[in-house]
Every structure is written in structure tokens, then in C-alpha cells.
Design a protein around this motif. Sequence first.
Motif, short mmCIF file in Angstrom:
data_model
loop_
_atom_site.label_atom_id
_atom_site.label_comp_id
_atom_site.label_asym_id
_atom_site.label_seq_id
_atom_site.Cartn_x
_atom_site.Cartn_y
_atom_site.Cartn_z
N ASN A 157 -3.51 7.43 -5.19
CA ASN A 157 -3.15 6.09 -5.76
C ASN A 157 -3.27 5.57 -6.84
OD1 ASN A 157 -1.68 5.99 -2.94
ND2 ASN A 157 -3.40 4.81 -2.24
N PHE A 158 -1.92 5.20 -7.43
CA PHE A 158 -1.84 4.91 -9.13
C PHE A 158 -1.23 3.61 -9.14
CE2 PHE A 158 -2.30 5.58 -13.45
CZ PHE A 158 -2.90 6.26 -13.75
N ARG A 159 -2.38 2.75 -9.82
CA ARG A 159 -1.19 1.54 -9.03
C ARG A 159 -1.88 0.88 -10.65
NH1 ARG A 159 0.38 -1.97 -6.23
NH2 ARG A 159 0.59 -4.02 -6.91
N ILE A 160 -0.35 0.68 -11.47
CA ILE A 160 0.40 0.20 -13.00
C ILE A 160 0.59 -0.97 -12.66
CG2 ILE A 160 1.21 0.27 -15.47
CD1 ILE A 160 0.93 3.76 -14.98
N GLN A 161 0.06 -2.11 -13.81
CA GLN A 161 0.54 -3.68 -13.97
C GLN A 161 0.25 -3.62 -15.67
OE1 GLN A 161 -1.93 -5.58 -10.72
NE2 GLN A 161 -0.47 -6.59 -11.71
N THR A 162 1.64 -3.84 -15.50
CA THR A 162 2.42 -4.17 -16.85
C THR A 162 2.49 -5.61 -17.29
OG1 THR A 162 4.33 -3.76 -16.96
CG2 THR A 162 2.57 -1.84 -16.97
#
Length: 114
Positions: A65-70
Motif C-alpha cells: 500500500n503506497f500512500r501519497i498526500q500532496t
Amino acid sequence: MAAGSEKKPVLGMVQANGTDESCVTFVLHEEDHTLGNALRYMVMKNPEVDFCGYCITHPSESKINFRIQTRNGLPAVEPFRKGLTDLLDVCQHVLNTFETTMKKYNDQKQTPME
């Protein structure tokens, strides 16, 4: 492939209800720390990324699971795609450098000593 078996998706996206496109978890199947750590490093180089992390769901499963927040409303898929492209470029450079060095080494080895 066995009859009746379906091909599993390689990539999926999970987005919590009520969140916008700037906060997404990507599910990468048949991957592990090799891709996860390198991709996390490449994505975190983007100044528009507030958070990027990954986890292996369970040791017996080969998915991450690869999470990104921008920030500033940037869709998370953009730094994800750029990270993959940049990582591919780095890998290609390493491969080219290795092949060039091996060719030089083999050419030098075949040249008779005077």
C-alpha cells in the motif's frame, strides 16, 4: 495460465470517502520493499508532496500500500506517475553505465599485453 483464472490487476487505487484527489493510497500487487523504498524516495523529492509512505500488508502477501498526500490541490496520481518515470530513468542510466563498463572491461581483457 489455468483455464478460468482471471488476470489480477497490477495497480489499484483506494480513496477514503470525503477526501479529494490529493490523498490517495495506491495498491501495487506482486511488489515488495525493492520497489516501495526506491519509489518512496523518488516521490518525496517532489516539493508538492506532504507525505509519502508505504507498507507491506502482510509478509505472506506480495503487495504494498503506497500512500501519497500532496498540497495545493495537486492530484496524488501526478507525483506517483512522475516518481515511476524518474525511477525508470535512473534504472536505465544504471543499466547503461553497467553495460558500457562491462564492454570496456571485456575489450581491455581481450587486448593482448605488450
